[in-house]
Design an enzyme around this catalytic site. Structure first.
Site, PDB file in Angstrom:
ATOM      1  N   HIS A  62      29.127  46.476  48.891  1.00  0.00           N
ATOM      2  CA  HIS A  62      28.278  45.475  48.232  1.00  0.00           C
ATOM      3  C   HIS A  62      28.891  44.072  48.254  1.00  0.00           C
ATOM      4  O   HIS A  62      28.193  43.091  48.480  1.00  0.00           O
ATOM      5  CB  HIS A  62      27.944  45.926  46.799  1.00  0.00           C
ATOM      6  CG  HIS A  62      27.060  47.128  46.790  1.00  0.00           C
ATOM      7  ND1 HIS A  62      27.342  48.287  46.097  1.00  0.00           N
ATOM      8  CD2 HIS A  62      25.900  47.383  47.453  1.00  0.00           C
ATOM      9  CE1 HIS A  62      26.393  49.175  46.312  1.00  0.00           C
ATOM     10  NE2 HIS A  62      25.513  48.660  47.132  1.00  0.00           N
ATOM     11  N   ASP A 157      19.813  45.554  53.517  1.00  0.00           N
ATOM     12  CA  ASP A 157      20.694  46.569  52.952  1.00  0.00           C
ATOM     13  C   ASP A 157      19.955  47.899  53.030  1.00  0.00           C
ATOM     14  O   ASP A 157      19.388  48.377  52.051  1.00  0.00           O
ATOM     15  CB  ASP A 157      21.000  46.172  51.499  1.00  0.00           C
ATOM     16  CG  ASP A 157      21.826  47.216  50.765  1.00  0.00           C
ATOM     17  OD1 ASP A 157      22.281  48.194  51.404  1.00  0.00           O
ATOM     18  OD2 ASP A 157      22.001  47.065  49.545  1.00  0.00           O
TER      19      ASP A 157
END
Lengths: 277, 277
Positions: A62, A157
């Site tokens: 992340h 993502d």
């Protein structure tokens, strides 16, 4: 009794984690969602049997998918996240003080609900909300087909290019990203393992190069993913990731990303460079 | 029938490779030696059940343990390899034209014999010999206890600190390395995973810092090893790895190492930097 969960990283290689407890298994409209609590990785999310993220190492993925492109752009205000259902990428993006609006388009609302319940450390923004953050449950491909001249940074993502993520690994999608970006915008996508997905990586890289004037790939070390090293590829209209003056970047409390890695993550082993020739 | 070989990377995590054929299993005076031919890694060596090297990714470990320290020293002529029984490190070291003498001290002659037979791509120097190369079958710890003021670069290419490799991970051994090096010499050791051997890594790093004025750790991405990322730690009397002028390095045909990685491999994720504080 010992319970082990094994993921086939390739048909001839598997990673197995000893499981404390199966916290959730269910089927959404799109995929099978499972949350396991494991001894080595802590709680972890699997979609259609593929490990996506874990409490042990989620910070690496992340931080690296969010901060690297956010710091390539000198002033990202309008950010789009495609996918990212666990909320970890949004959690990192909203930390950038110049950001005005973060949209996230996740196809599977069930993933969001499961992550809020079982991975609250990752889903902070989904749970608590954030004045900059706007979640839409919907198809990222449709969203991109309609967007125009709007975003500074787009972060893709997504899961692997099998199942709901497949259409996010196409030239059509990259062209849509290009159109959806402002004149100096850039996008990043997770582009799998440099060891085990070489033909995919090679094709994606070429597809992105065909559309964006600047294309760069960087790496991060993520034990949960096949081979332990993961690629991210940037397509940029104006800003070159290698030209960032890292000395001017603000300090940010992180566990993996730092100013040195902002650039050194783009230093590729020779065999990866040769894939892109 | 499907045959799989599983290594417990930790007690709660295992990596399994599908096996084509078991080529060799035997017991030496020091350890169990096995060579398996696997679908994903090709032929691979295991000692006491722990994967050591494979045809698939050996170039990464060997290039990075050899070329990085060899290029930190501006003119390494006399090099010592402790361990390294497969010959891969020696293969890379003899490629440096300025080198005059490469000694290798491997404790287990049976490892050398097995590698020459089953991993000839790695063992080229052991098989064909080399005018600079001198192999001694013996205990590296004893060798170091007697050596003095002799080497430019020492490369400790050892197995894990369990079994015959244990004594190579001690302050006593590092002090012997220091004494065995010339006034501007340096040594490097493989120092395990930054994810799964943190307390070991922390201790080794401190032990090396207590003896050498300059201590630096670098990383390489090796899918065969736990977590896929491996540490190497340099103890240096004079030359700082971060001060190398990479532009002046000669070109070298490699598959992983390159001039950019010579320095960027030392850029550590924040959680690794914090281990060393």
């Amino acid at each position: 009794m010992e319970l082990w969960y094994s993921e086939f990283q390739t048909k001839d290689l598997s990673l197995s984690a000893r499981v404390k407890e199966t916290l959730y298994v269910g089927k959404s409209d799109f995929q099978e969602i499972a949350v396991l609590d494991t001894f080595e990785f802590g709680r972890m999310l699997a979609l259609d049997g593929v490990f996506q993220t874990s409490i042990f190492d989620e910070f690496i993925y992340h931080e690296m998918i969010a901060h690297v492109p956010m710091f390539v752009h000198p002033n990202p205000r309008n950010v789009l996240i495609i996918g990212g259902g666990d909320g970890g990428t949004a959690r990192e993006v909203v930390r950038h003080p110049g950001v005005e609006r973060v949209e996230m388009v996740e196809i599977d609302g069930a993933v969001v609900d499961v992550c809020k319940k079982f991975l609250p450390e990752i889903s902070t923004v989904l749970i608590n909300g954030h004045d900059k953050f706007h979640l839409k449950i919907g198809d990222g491909i449709d969203h991109m087909a309609q967007a125009e001249d709007n975003y500074d940074v787009i972060i893709v993502d997504c899961s692997d290019p099998i199942g709901p993520g497949e259409g996010l690994f196409t030239s059509k999608f990259y062209a849509d990203c290009y159109r959806a970006l402002k004149a100096d915008g850039l996008f990043v996508q997770q582009t799998e393992s440099p060891f085990y997905h070489q033909s995919l990586l090679k094709r994606l890289r070429k597809d992105i190069e065909n559309i964006f004037p600047i294309t760069r790939t960087y790496l991060a070390q993520i034990p949960l993913y096949p081979g332990g090293t993961h690629c991210f590829t940037v397509g940029s209209k104006k800003y070159d990731p290698l030209a960032v003056d890292t000395a001017t970047l603000p300090d940010l409390k992180t566990r993996y990303w730092n100013k040195e890695l902002q650039k050194s993550a783009f230093a590729l082993p020779t065999f990866v460079q040769e894939l892109f020739k």
